[in-house]
Scaffold this motif. Sequence first.
Motif, mmCIF file in Angstrom:
data_model
loop_
_atom_site.group_PDB
_atom_site.id
_atom_site.type_symbol
_atom_site.label_atom_id
_atom_site.label_comp_id
_atom_site.label_asym_id
_atom_site.label_seq_id
_atom_site.Cartn_x
_atom_site.Cartn_y
_atom_site.Cartn_z
ATOM 1 N N GLY A 196 39.797 7.920 -41.059
ATOM 2 C CA GLY A 196 40.209 8.609 -39.535
ATOM 3 C C GLY A 196 39.572 9.191 -39.278
ATOM 4 N N GLU A 197 39.536 10.608 -39.664
ATOM 5 C CA GLU A 197 39.305 12.370 -39.445
ATOM 6 C C GLU A 197 37.685 12.057 -38.461
ATOM 7 N N ALA A 198 37.610 11.978 -40.019
ATOM 8 C CA ALA A 198 35.249 11.480 -38.900
ATOM 9 C C ALA A 198 35.185 10.553 -38.152
ATOM 10 N N ILE A 199 35.985 9.388 -37.878
ATOM 11 C CA ILE A 199 35.832 8.522 -36.680
ATOM 12 C C ILE A 199 36.211 9.334 -35.905
ATOM 13 N N ASN A 200 37.006 9.695 -35.588
ATOM 14 C CA ASN A 200 37.480 10.579 -34.609
ATOM 15 C C ASN A 200 36.875 11.880 -33.635
ATOM 16 N N ALA A 201 36.295 12.098 -34.720
ATOM 17 C CA ALA A 201 35.270 13.334 -34.583
ATOM 18 C C ALA A 201 34.039 12.889 -33.815
ATOM 19 N N ALA A 202 33.604 11.291 -35.004
ATOM 20 C CA ALA A 202 32.300 10.417 -34.482
ATOM 21 C C ALA A 202 32.308 10.423 -32.612
ATOM 22 N N LEU A 203 33.819 9.830 -32.753
ATOM 23 C CA LEU A 203 34.378 9.565 -31.188
ATOM 24 C C LEU A 203 34.794 10.486 -30.507
ATOM 25 N N PHE A 204 35.391 11.654 -30.774
ATOM 26 C CA PHE A 204 35.602 12.549 -29.427
ATOM 27 C C PHE A 204 35.386 14.008 -29.616
ATOM 28 N N GLY A 205 34.470 14.205 -30.894
ATOM 29 C CA GLY A 205 34.521 14.964 -31.145
ATOM 30 C C GLY A 205 35.916 16.073 -31.547
#
Length: 231
Positions: A196-205
């Motif tokens: 979840g952390e990684a996907i948030n970073a990929a989508l929204f930095g």
Amino acid sequence: MTERIFCFGDSNTWGYAPGDLMTPRYPRETRWPGVLARLSGREVIEAGLCGRTAAFDDPDMPGRNGARALPRALEEAGTPDYAVIMLGTNDCKRVYGATAEEIGQGLSLCLDILAGVILPSRILVVSPPYLGENVWRPDRDPAFSPESVALSRELKTVYRAIAAKRGHLFLAASDAVRAEAWDEEHLDPAGHLRLGEAINAALFGGEGQTALKPGAGANAGSDLPGRSQAE
């Protein structure tokens, strides 16, 4: 109006908790889409299904073909602002005898559908976590084979190329998590948190990343030092 993220995937998106007969699904707050919702502050639409493939028809479980199911799922979701798609693990099963390129073709069918309603730059392609070395054993999931393990590692390169060609975002789940659960196929709660952390970073930095315990995603992932690689 709150932006909406559509998450389409298989059992690791649904939140399957292996070995728990009483509660086979992790709670919403544990599943990676729930983590993403908390971090991003956006509404997350969960569209995961155990056994789902990118585009193969499962001979034993009807309705698992992702490309066939996606139009209906999108219709039910309305018009999301973003999409995250993570499929391919089940396509590695021995029954399909597929290559990584054939699995990528199935993924592309799904992406054609998503790109009809969502901007390509707002679609995140996630190559799934690698299958564990012993996932195919009779006490785990004999639907897979030793060849399935190697095949799962090839998807990262194929999916990255597809995403780049189509103008989509890309994340390799294997860079953040590994299938830690006893069956070597599914994520444990810590894996859901990190993904979840990684996907948030990929989508929204990574906006809102401090909403979780600092360092929760550190030193985790199948591509970190000490983990054997095959790409």
